[in-house]
Design a protein around this motif. Structure first.
Motif, PDB file in Angstrom:
ATOM      1  N   PRO A 192       0.771  -1.311   0.026  1.00 46.19           N
ATOM      2  CA  PRO A 192       0.045  -0.045  -0.089  1.00 46.19           C
ATOM      3  C   PRO A 192       0.980   1.173  -0.155  1.00 46.19           C
ATOM      4  CG  PRO A 192      -0.927  -1.594   1.518  1.00 46.19           C
ATOM      5  CD  PRO A 192       0.298  -2.178   1.196  1.00 46.19           C
ATOM      6  N   ILE A 193       1.968   1.264   0.970  1.00 43.78           N
ATOM      7  CA  ILE A 193       2.562   2.601   0.673  1.00 43.78           C
ATOM      8  C   ILE A 193       3.377   2.708  -0.480  1.00 43.78           C
ATOM      9  CG2 ILE A 193       4.616   3.827   1.955  1.00 43.78           C
ATOM     10  CD1 ILE A 193       3.363   2.518   4.509  1.00 43.78           C
ATOM     11  N   ARG A 194       4.085   1.646  -0.995  1.00 49.03           N
ATOM     12  CA  ARG A 194       4.976   1.643  -2.153  1.00 49.03           C
ATOM     13  C   ARG A 194       4.033   2.024  -3.363  1.00 49.03           C
ATOM     14  NH1 ARG A 194       7.855  -2.514   0.185  1.00 49.03           N
ATOM     15  NH2 ARG A 194       6.809  -4.152  -1.083  1.00 49.03           N
ATOM     16  N   PHE A 195       2.355   1.667  -3.433  1.00 51.52           N
ATOM     17  CA  PHE A 195       1.754   1.829  -4.318  1.00 51.52           C
ATOM     18  C   PHE A 195       1.157   3.395  -4.459  1.00 51.52           C
ATOM     19  CE2 PHE A 195      -2.780   2.092  -5.871  1.00 51.52           C
ATOM     20  CZ  PHE A 195      -2.660   1.618  -7.244  1.00 51.52           C
ATOM     21  N   ALA A 196       0.944   3.806  -3.216  1.00 55.08           N
ATOM     22  CA  ALA A 196       0.666   5.204  -2.871  1.00 55.08           C
ATOM     23  C   ALA A 196       1.784   6.224  -3.338  1.00 55.08           C
ATOM     24  CB  ALA A 196       0.200   5.515  -1.659  1.00 55.08           C
ATOM     25  N   LEU A 197       3.146   5.772  -2.930  1.00 54.61           N
ATOM     26  CA  LEU A 197       4.088   6.740  -3.611  1.00 54.61           C
ATOM     27  C   LEU A 197       4.202   6.753  -5.121  1.00 54.61           C
ATOM     28  CD1 LEU A 197       6.872   8.145  -2.660  1.00 54.61           C
ATOM     29  CD2 LEU A 197       7.613   5.898  -2.424  1.00 54.61           C
ATOM     30  N   MET A 198       4.106   5.572  -5.602  1.00 50.77           N
ATOM     31  CA  MET A 198       4.570   5.252  -7.063  1.00 50.77           C
ATOM     32  C   MET A 198       3.196   6.176  -7.893  1.00 50.77           C
ATOM     33  SD  MET A 198       6.922   3.217  -8.120  1.00 50.77           S
ATOM     34  CE  MET A 198       6.354   2.282  -9.786  1.00 50.77           C
ATOM     35  N   SER A 199       2.037   6.106  -7.063  1.00 48.95           N
ATOM     36  CA  SER A 199       0.682   6.817  -7.771  1.00 48.95           C
ATOM     37  C   SER A 199       1.071   8.380  -7.567  1.00 48.95           C
ATOM     38  CB  SER A 199      -0.485   6.424  -6.889  1.00 48.95           C
ATOM     39  OG  SER A 199      -0.792   5.030  -7.344  1.00 48.95           O
TER      40      SER A 199
ATOM     41  N   GLU B 288       2.068  14.259   2.325  1.00 55.95           N
ATOM     42  CA  GLU B 288       0.841  13.796   1.450  1.00 55.95           C
ATOM     43  C   GLU B 288       0.377  12.516   1.790  1.00 55.95           C
ATOM     44  OE1 GLU B 288      -1.320  15.419  -0.829  1.00 55.95           O
ATOM     45  OE2 GLU B 288      -0.376  17.242  -0.031  1.00 55.95           O
ATOM     46  N   LEU B 289       1.503  11.476   2.184  1.00 54.49           N
ATOM     47  CA  LEU B 289       1.158  10.149   2.352  1.00 54.49           C
ATOM     48  C   LEU B 289       0.814  10.003   3.840  1.00 54.49           C
ATOM     49  CD1 LEU B 289       3.957   8.515  -0.075  1.00 54.49           C
ATOM     50  CD2 LEU B 289       1.631   8.978  -0.320  1.00 54.49           C
ATOM     51  N   GLY B 290       1.159  11.036   4.656  1.00 52.61           N
ATOM     52  CA  GLY B 290       0.856  10.768   5.920  1.00 52.61           C
ATOM     53  C   GLY B 290       1.513   9.730   6.582  1.00 52.61           C
ATOM     54  N   ILE B 291       3.015   9.651   6.263  1.00 53.76           N
ATOM     55  CA  ILE B 291       3.806   8.652   6.942  1.00 53.76           C
ATOM     56  C   ILE B 291       4.942   9.287   7.402  1.00 53.76           C
ATOM     57  CG2 ILE B 291       2.827   6.899   5.537  1.00 53.76           C
ATOM     58  CD1 ILE B 291       5.393   7.138   3.735  1.00 53.76           C
ATOM     59  N   THR B 292       5.789   8.385   8.452  1.00 52.46           N
ATOM     60  CA  THR B 292       7.080   8.893   8.978  1.00 52.46           C
ATOM     61  C   THR B 292       8.167   8.942   7.968  1.00 52.46           C
ATOM     62  OG1 THR B 292       7.681   6.750   9.482  1.00 52.46           O
ATOM     63  CG2 THR B 292       6.303   7.921  11.045  1.00 52.46           C
ATOM     64  N   TYR B 293       9.173   9.799   8.402  1.00 54.61           N
ATOM     65  CA  TYR B 293      10.226   9.698   7.381  1.00 54.61           C
ATOM     66  C   TYR B 293      11.115   8.304   7.313  1.00 54.61           C
ATOM     67  CZ  TYR B 293      10.647  14.791   8.017  1.00 54.61           C
ATOM     68  OH  TYR B 293      10.607  16.290   7.826  1.00 54.61           O
TER      69      TYR B 293
ATOM     70  N   HIS C  69      10.516   2.501   2.042  1.00 54.63           N
ATOM     71  CA  HIS C  69       9.759   1.943   0.942  1.00 54.63           C
ATOM     72  C   HIS C  69      10.314   2.701  -0.273  1.00 54.63           C
ATOM     73  CE1 HIS C  69       6.827  -0.377   2.641  1.00 54.63           C
ATOM     74  NE2 HIS C  69       6.551   0.348   3.639  1.00 54.63           N
ATOM     75  N   ALA C  70      10.984   3.914  -0.085  1.00 54.33           N
ATOM     76  CA  ALA C  70      11.643   4.485  -1.273  1.00 54.33           C
ATOM     77  C   ALA C  70      13.054   3.805  -1.666  1.00 54.33           C
ATOM     78  CB  ALA C  70      11.948   5.908  -1.038  1.00 54.33           C
ATOM     79  N   ASN C  71      13.507   3.186  -0.611  1.00 56.59           N
ATOM     80  CA  ASN C  71      14.831   2.440  -0.985  1.00 56.59           C
ATOM     81  C   ASN C  71      14.347   0.927  -1.556  1.00 56.59           C
ATOM     82  OD1 ASN C  71      16.837   4.126   0.062  1.00 56.59           O
ATOM     83  ND2 ASN C  71      16.556   3.449   1.980  1.00 56.59           N
ATOM     84  N   ILE C  72      13.399   0.230  -1.288  1.00 56.06           N
ATOM     85  CA  ILE C  72      13.031  -0.815  -1.980  1.00 56.06           C
ATOM     86  C   ILE C  72      12.876  -0.343  -3.464  1.00 56.06           C
ATOM     87  CG2 ILE C  72      11.115  -2.423  -2.384  1.00 56.06           C
ATOM     88  CD1 ILE C  72      10.914  -2.185   0.866  1.00 56.06           C
ATOM     89  N   LEU C  73      12.002   0.859  -3.689  1.00 60.00           N
ATOM     90  CA  LEU C  73      11.643   1.006  -5.053  1.00 60.00           C
ATOM     91  C   LEU C  73      12.841   1.419  -5.659  1.00 60.00           C
ATOM     92  CD1 LEU C  73       8.396   3.071  -4.569  1.00 60.00           C
ATOM     93  CD2 LEU C  73       8.560   0.863  -5.710  1.00 60.00           C
TER      94      LEU C  73
END
Length: 101
Positions: free
Chosen positions: A17-24, A40-45, A51-55
């Motif tokens: 869900p987080i990676r999908f939201a980030l990609m979207s 915008e995503l309402g998540i922590t640093y 998740h950015a590192n995984i992508l």
């Protein structure tokens, strides 16, 4: 495409869900700052970084670090491969959304 084919077309890297939201979010712009995406995503640093590192490791995300008025700034953008993978993932989701015909 059958529903089974659509399931097999889903990209496990994007499907979180987080990676999908980030990609979207990034699919709709050329790039975005770390702070903008975090807000915008309402998540922590930490969660955004994870998740950015995984992508990034998958080749879907480009992370650029620079300075703006002597302040560090991190910018994210989708790579060409990332945009293509996102498009295919969305197409598979759309097929699943349509259900049985």
């Amino acid at each position: 495409m059958s529903l089974g084919d659509a399931v097999r077309q889903l990209d496990d890297t994007i499907h979180s869900p987080i990676r999908f939201a980030l990609m979207s979010a990034l699919a709709s712009v050329d790039d975005a700052t770390y702070q903008t995406l975090k807000d915008e995503l309402g998540i922590t640093y930490g969660l955004l970084s994870k998740h950015a590192n995984i992508l990034e490791n998958a080749g879907y995300l480009l992370i650029t670090k620079s300075f703006l008025a002597k302040k560090p700034q991190t910018t994210f953008s989708l790579t060409r491969l990332g945009r293509k993978a996102y498009k295919h993932h969305i197409e598979a989701l759309d097929q699943l959304r349509k259900g049985l015909r």
